[in-house]
Design a protein around this motif. Structure first.
Motif, short mmCIF file in Angstrom:
data_model
loop_
_atom_site.label_atom_id
_atom_site.label_comp_id
_atom_site.label_asym_id
_atom_site.label_seq_id
_atom_site.Cartn_x
_atom_site.Cartn_y
_atom_site.Cartn_z
N THR A 1 0.84 -1.22 0.09
CA THR A 1 -0.18 0.13 0.05
C THR A 1 0.94 1.35 -0.11
OG1 THR A 1 -1.64 -1.12 1.28
CG2 THR A 1 -1.84 1.17 1.28
N GLN A 2 0.55 2.07 -1.05
CA GLN A 2 1.39 3.39 -1.14
C GLN A 2 0.53 4.49 -0.36
OE1 GLN A 2 4.29 3.66 -2.65
NE2 GLN A 2 4.31 1.71 -3.18
N LEU B 1 1.74 7.62 0.46
CA LEU B 1 2.20 8.82 0.42
C LEU B 1 1.94 9.08 -1.29
CD1 LEU B 1 5.57 8.90 2.22
CD2 LEU B 1 3.44 9.68 2.81
N SER B 2 1.30 8.38 -1.90
CA SER B 2 1.11 8.66 -3.18
C SER B 2 -0.53 8.39 -3.75
CB SER B 2 1.90 7.95 -4.44
OG SER B 2 1.80 6.61 -4.26
N GLY B 3 -1.13 8.91 -4.59
CA GLY B 3 -2.34 8.47 -5.12
C GLY B 3 -3.34 8.67 -4.13
N SER B 4 -4.15 7.89 -4.02
CA SER B 4 -5.37 8.03 -3.12
C SER B 4 -4.68 7.59 -1.48
CB SER B 4 -6.41 6.93 -3.50
OG SER B 4 -5.96 5.40 -3.31
N HIS B 5 -3.63 7.59 -1.48
CA HIS B 5 -3.17 7.38 0.17
C HIS B 5 -3.70 6.22 0.80
CE1 HIS B 5 -1.53 11.48 -0.63
NE2 HIS B 5 -2.69 11.89 -1.02
#
Length: 80
Positions: free
Chosen positions: A61-62, A64-68
């Motif tokens: 799971t990212q 710090l990017s996209g939909s957080h």
């Protein structure tokens, strides 16, 4: 695959399935007390497996990017 190989494969699968289904009843009959280690594992493993599945499913799971991680957070909240 020849017919003989198919029969051997099916027999091996049936034997493996029957072994895994019947072995616990043979090793731990109803009239004997369950060993403490087996009772401990029966109590602890379900929670450990669920925790491992949560960690595995959220490991990429990212945040710090996209939909957080919002979709993952919603999925976890709905599951809980």
């Amino acid at each position: 695959m020849t017919f003989t190989e198919q029969i051997i494969t099916i027999a091996a699968v049936v034997a493996g399935t029957m072994l895994t289904r019947f072995l616990p009843f043979i090793l731990f009959p109803a009239n004997k007390k369950t060993p403490p280690l087996v009772a401990f594992l029966g109590k602890m493993l379900p929670a450990a497996v669920m925790g491992m599945l949560v960690v595995y499913s959220l490991k990429d799971t990212q945040i710090l990017s996209g939909s957080h991680g919002l979709p993952e957070a919603i999925a976890v909240a709905l599951t809980v």
